[in-house]
Design an enzyme around this catalytic site. Sequence first.
Site, PDB file in Angstrom:
ATOM      1  N   GLY A  72      49.892  29.404  32.792  1.00  0.00           N
ATOM      2  CA  GLY A  72      50.092  29.846  34.172  1.00  0.00           C
ATOM      3  C   GLY A  72      48.822  30.396  34.802  1.00  0.00           C
ATOM      4  O   GLY A  72      48.467  30.077  35.939  1.00  0.00           O
ATOM      5  N   ARG A  73      48.099  31.222  34.051  1.00  0.00           N
ATOM      6  CA  ARG A  73      46.895  31.870  34.618  1.00  0.00           C
ATOM      7  C   ARG A  73      45.698  30.930  34.640  1.00  0.00           C
ATOM      8  O   ARG A  73      44.614  31.336  35.076  1.00  0.00           O
ATOM      9  CB  ARG A  73      46.597  33.163  33.852  1.00  0.00           C
ATOM     10  CG  ARG A  73      46.488  32.977  32.350  1.00  0.00           C
ATOM     11  CD  ARG A  73      46.531  34.309  31.619  1.00  0.00           C
ATOM     12  NE  ARG A  73      46.552  34.152  30.171  1.00  0.00           N
ATOM     13  CZ  ARG A  73      47.648  33.981  29.444  1.00  0.00           C
ATOM     14  NH1 ARG A  73      48.829  33.936  30.023  1.00  0.00           N
ATOM     15  NH2 ARG A  73      47.578  33.875  28.130  1.00  0.00           N
TER      16      ARG A  73
ATOM     17  N   HIS B 236      33.066  53.668  48.874  1.00  0.00           N
ATOM     18  CA  HIS B 236      33.562  54.878  49.515  1.00  0.00           C
ATOM     19  C   HIS B 236      34.855  55.366  48.864  1.00  0.00           C
ATOM     20  O   HIS B 236      35.601  56.127  49.468  1.00  0.00           O
ATOM     21  CB  HIS B 236      33.753  54.622  51.012  1.00  0.00           C
ATOM     22  CG  HIS B 236      32.451  54.261  51.661  1.00  0.00           C
ATOM     23  ND1 HIS B 236      31.584  55.202  52.162  1.00  0.00           N
ATOM     24  CD2 HIS B 236      31.838  53.064  51.808  1.00  0.00           C
ATOM     25  CE1 HIS B 236      30.502  54.595  52.630  1.00  0.00           C
ATOM     26  NE2 HIS B 236      30.626  53.288  52.422  1.00  0.00           N
TER      27      HIS B 236
ATOM     28  N   LYS C 210      56.011  27.464  36.978  1.00  0.00           N
ATOM     29  CA  LYS C 210      55.861  26.564  35.833  1.00  0.00           C
ATOM     30  C   LYS C 210      57.211  26.325  35.165  1.00  0.00           C
ATOM     31  O   LYS C 210      57.609  25.198  34.917  1.00  0.00           O
ATOM     32  CB  LYS C 210      54.859  27.175  34.844  1.00  0.00           C
ATOM     33  CG  LYS C 210      54.630  26.359  33.609  1.00  0.00           C
ATOM     34  CD  LYS C 210      53.523  26.958  32.747  1.00  0.00           C
ATOM     35  CE  LYS C 210      53.482  26.229  31.406  1.00  0.00           C
ATOM     36  NZ  LYS C 210      52.434  26.739  30.525  1.00  0.00           N
TER      37      LYS C 210
ATOM     38  N   GLU D 171      61.898  36.566  39.681  1.00  0.00           N
ATOM     39  CA  GLU D 171      61.395  36.914  41.016  1.00  0.00           C
ATOM     40  C   GLU D 171      61.349  35.675  41.903  1.00  0.00           C
ATOM     41  O   GLU D 171      61.815  35.684  43.052  1.00  0.00           O
ATOM     42  CB  GLU D 171      59.974  37.489  40.917  1.00  0.00           C
ATOM     43  CG  GLU D 171      59.881  38.852  40.272  1.00  0.00           C
ATOM     44  CD  GLU D 171      59.665  38.773  38.765  1.00  0.00           C
ATOM     45  OE1 GLU D 171      60.061  37.754  38.145  1.00  0.00           O
ATOM     46  OE2 GLU D 171      59.121  39.742  38.204  1.00  0.00           O
TER      47      GLU D 171
ATOM     48  N   GLU E 271      46.107  39.246  30.620  1.00  0.00           N
ATOM     49  CA  GLU E 271      47.216  38.503  30.005  1.00  0.00           C
ATOM     50  C   GLU E 271      46.671  37.632  28.867  1.00  0.00           C
ATOM     51  O   GLU E 271      47.369  37.368  27.890  1.00  0.00           O
ATOM     52  CB  GLU E 271      47.946  37.646  31.059  1.00  0.00           C
ATOM     53  CG  GLU E 271      49.336  37.241  30.616  1.00  0.00           C
ATOM     54  CD  GLU E 271      50.216  36.723  31.754  1.00  0.00           C
ATOM     55  OE1 GLU E 271      51.054  37.474  32.272  1.00  0.00           O
ATOM     56  OE2 GLU E 271      50.056  35.542  32.119  1.00  0.00           O
TER      57      GLU E 271
ATOM     58  N   LYS F  80      61.278  41.517  30.640  1.00  0.00           N
ATOM     59  CA  LYS F  80      62.168  40.590  31.361  1.00  0.00           C
ATOM     60  C   LYS F  80      63.579  40.662  30.778  1.00  0.00           C
ATOM     61  O   LYS F  80      64.577  40.698  31.508  1.00  0.00           O
ATOM     62  CB  LYS F  80      61.651  39.148  31.239  1.00  0.00           C
ATOM     63  CG  LYS F  80      60.351  38.876  31.957  1.00  0.00           C
ATOM     64  CD  LYS F  80      59.993  37.399  31.813  1.00  0.00           C
ATOM     65  CE  LYS F  80      58.595  37.106  32.308  1.00  0.00           C
ATOM     66  NZ  LYS F  80      58.162  35.732  32.070  1.00  0.00           N
TER      67      LYS F  80
HETATM   68  O1  F6P Z   1      55.322  37.014  33.357  1.00  0.00           O
HETATM   69  C1  F6P Z   1      54.275  36.263  32.897  1.00  0.00           C
HETATM   70  C2  F6P Z   1      54.279  34.842  33.364  1.00  0.00           C
HETATM   71  O2  F6P Z   1      54.894  34.062  32.405  1.00  0.00           O
HETATM   72  C3  F6P Z   1      52.868  34.391  33.637  1.00  0.00           C
HETATM   73  O3  F6P Z   1      52.188  34.005  32.519  1.00  0.00           O
HETATM   74  C4  F6P Z   1      53.096  33.331  34.639  1.00  0.00           C
HETATM   75  O4  F6P Z   1      51.905  33.045  35.324  1.00  0.00           O
HETATM   76  C5  F6P Z   1      54.144  33.971  35.504  1.00  0.00           C
HETATM   77  O5  F6P Z   1      54.965  34.659  34.588  1.00  0.00           O
HETATM   78  C6  F6P Z   1      54.943  33.034  36.351  1.00  0.00           C
HETATM   79  O6  F6P Z   1      55.646  32.107  35.578  1.00  0.00           O
HETATM   80  P1  F6P Z   1      56.265  30.799  36.227  1.00  0.00           P
HETATM   81  O7  F6P Z   1      55.154  30.009  36.815  1.00  0.00           O
HETATM   82  O8  F6P Z   1      56.951  30.096  35.105  1.00  0.00           O
HETATM   83  O9  F6P Z   1      57.235  31.230  37.290  1.00  0.00           O
END
Ligand code: F6P
Length: 539
Positions: free
Chosen positions: A268-269, A385, A208, A214, A354, A505
């Site tokens: 995002g979620r 199990h 987003k 990452e 979240e 972060k």
């Molecule tokens: O770390 C939380 C977050 O902001 C989530 O809410 C989001 O889904 C995820 O990181 C990834 O964010 P982006 O889509 O901006 O890479």
Amino acid sequence: MSAAKLQDSPAWQQLQKLCNDWGATTIAKLFAAGPERGSKMTAQACGIYLDYSKNWLREETLVALFDLARERGLETRRAAMFTGEHINSTEDRAVLHTALRAPASAKICDQGANVMPEVHAVLQRMMAFCDKVHQGEWLGATGKPLRQIVNIGIGGSYLGPEMAYHALRSQRIAGVREHFVANVDGAALAAVLADLDPAQTLFIVASKTFTTLETMTNAHAARRWLVAALGEQAVERHFVAVSTNSEAVAAFGMNPEHSFGFWDWVGGRYSMDSAIGLATMLAIGSAGFAEMLQGFHAMDEHFLHAELEQNLPVLLGLISVWYNNFWGAQSQAILPYAHDLARFPAYMQQLQMESNGKRVDLSGTPLAVDSGPIIWGEPGTDGQHSFYQLLHQGTRLVPCDFLGFLAPMSAFADQHDLLMANLFAQSEALAFGRSAEELRSLGVTEAQIPHRVSPGNRPSNLLLVDALTPFSLGALVALYEHSVFTQGVIWGIDSFDQWGVELGKVLAARVESDLKGTTQHAHDSSTQALIERYRASRS
Ligand code: F6P
């Protein structure tokens, strides 16, 4: 209404009284007193049948829970969300994921502007792109079809597409294979790339913000891997982006025409049905994706229009509040009896934790009651199990949501009876247990009886769905989205921000430069010793 006043509300006080007066009532006694309970305490919509009879609920409990929802203004807040009011107040944003699945003819506005033309324009572009990839019109730099899709993204830009890829296994377009890279641990990317041919690989960089550490780290590494094999000019054919940040996409070197946008009013979620679902559309095709959107929309309509008493998301949300706030349940298990839904609990963790893992209400006042529970789970029968022992005989209260499907999900259809028998048996065993008398009648020795008694009276919901299809998956996800919303309204919190993930972060960025030795920030003695130990091992 603010959460500070939550406990003073008449419905809250009534619920507290009902809880205090609960006495020795058990699920077994409730069933004995009302034999039609199993058919009465049910509701259905969009092909989903909810049986909530095996819960610590009486008629008056439900009445008080619905009163609470009304006192907290659920209907008004729901209307505010659907009409684009900025209910995500800490970020001053509308919350309009419901627009992503509304028909093109709908008019849904953010700050006076109808968002629907843009939503459907992006959908059309996604569909045109997917059709080209599937029909071999969009080829790799060497002219080979792109059949290996790698989605690079994390959190909401990963969990939904990965969950849907597995869930809709039976609907996949032949030959298309998808892989998901989220973790910044280079092992994640290495494991995926090890088996791939660059000439047949398409990368989707899904973010987003297009700034997430990452995702950007993995995207740059993947880009280097591709360029090493096919040269710089290949990037254009092998990389597409999904983001709200078109400037950052261009800076990465991607053609803006190969980028699919969405909007800041999609959390995002809550984004698996936005352009973030590009991987899903590539996996199941445009028609399958459209069917999934219809499932989402059908549940939106149900949530918006059905009476609270028959409203699936409202029922699930209020039952959750009942255990969380009045009975002290710390966690809730999501137990899908479907191998293809193996990633559903992980998806639910982000959606619920979240969204509702908050400590202050909308006015910034600390909550006087617990907010979102800890969500966890695994598919049945695997979990039986491992952790079900604790569910049956442990000391903790863990309300469970069981999910099952009437139609078999594989060609080994005869195994479906066994799967479903286990599902029904587990909810029955949790609710009714096995008494000492029954064990004695079976000849169990007195010494063993305490160990073998299953007390029962362990609550669960059971969601029975016709079949695992794009439609039902959309409806299921929307059901939980709105259940999360319902709970957030009761607590008076902002379910759509996530400030809590920011600090980690920021600190990671500081520590990283300390690890490299380019900075020396002050840390506590524990963190400092860990940094030094790591640096010593690296040198
Ligand atoms: O770390 C939380 C977050 O902001 C989530 O809410 C989001 O889904 C995820 O990181 C990834 O964010 P982006 O889509 O901006 O890479």
